[in-house]
Write an enzyme that holds these catalytic residues in place. Sequence first.
Site, PDB file in Angstrom:
ATOM      1  N   SER A  93      68.224 -56.518  25.158  1.00  0.00           N
ATOM      2  CA  SER A  93      66.828 -56.087  25.068  1.00  0.00           C
ATOM      3  C   SER A  93      66.184 -56.121  26.441  1.00  0.00           C
ATOM      4  CB  SER A  93      66.035 -56.986  24.094  1.00  0.00           C
ATOM      5  OG  SER A  93      65.879 -58.289  24.641  1.00  0.00           O
ATOM      6  N   GLY A 113      67.480 -56.188  30.685  1.00  0.00           N
ATOM      7  CA  GLY A 113      68.926 -56.035  30.629  1.00  0.00           C
ATOM      8  C   GLY A 113      69.354 -54.763  29.922  1.00  0.00           C
ATOM      9  N   TYR A 127      59.078 -72.681  31.990  1.00  0.00           N
ATOM     10  CA  TYR A 127      59.653 -71.461  32.553  1.00  0.00           C
ATOM     11  C   TYR A 127      59.495 -71.457  34.070  1.00  0.00           C
ATOM     12  CZ  TYR A 127      60.549 -66.433  33.066  1.00  0.00           C
ATOM     13  OH  TYR A 127      61.061 -65.215  33.433  1.00  0.00           O
TER      14      TYR A 127
END
Length: 337
Positions: free
Chosen positions: A20, A23, A160
């Site tokens: 998805s 990529g 993150y």
Amino acid sequence: MKLKLKPLAQQVIVITGASSGIGLVTARMAARQGAKVVLAARNAEALRELADEIRAQGGQALAVPTDVGSEEEMMRLAAAAVAEFGTFDTWVNNAGVSIFGYCDEVSIPDMKRMFDTVYWGAVYGSRLAVAHYKQRGEAGALINIGSFFGDRATPVQSTYCSAKHALHGWTDALRMELEMEKAPVSVTLVHPGRIDTPYNEHAQSYYEHQVAHRGMVYPPESVAEAVLFAAEHPKRDMFVGFQAKALAVVGHVAPRFMDKLMEALIPPTQIDPKRPSKNPETSALYEAGYGLQEHGSHEGWFRSGSYYVKAQKRPWLAALALAGVGGAAWLLARPRS
């Protein structure tokens, strides 16, 4: 040592997180330009459909279901690429997932799981790619997908940011070591800004409302354009979106100004108050997310592309743009009389 990389049409490219978003778009674009693609992600069905789609259009593709957080599975991915195509020429560490929540509320197991994907997966892939290029004695490209949040931390996505900071540090250290030994490896770090992918839908969220980009958003094709350029041309860094470069520079020169700006702007522009949050159990943190979707559900100013990516293909244009950013940052940082 000046490295010479193969033309894209002669390459075998390994792409993690290929089911998805960035990529997926990169795999499709690479295949259209003649590259053989090795597709890796946890969503086996999506990979199979993507490989079938590429073959139906005359391309060559190999689907290898892989959890990048497992070193053993990453070793199998590299071995499968070599067994199918004899070698690989570019390795793209793209797989990633985020967590939206404040530092004191995100669980330690969630943090560790995200580091397995965002940081350790890239470390495993980097070491495998470097070992392969050294063994064959022919130049190859390693491309790690970082983030603006790896250059500058932000509220709300602390885990993150931490993982991307670690990835940036790993990539820079690895590049220097390889240069010192004159190894045949081009190492590129890509710094995307806000990109229109299912990133937010796949994220683990501690919020009551759905997380979403609300502001300037760039298409995943711009990241793929940067990746595929770096696959053919040795580049240290590729920034996607002028916002990514500008905010990184200003954050370095005027950190307190950037602190205040992000404290004010980031939390409200990461949440869609009109939609309830998805169930955390449907996130892609522990299980594969839904596949074959290039874009997400965001609100804002959707750019058609990144002029800054195009400028970086012509260094003199990027230098002019950076000079303008530096001047603005100096004005912000200079003492007021």
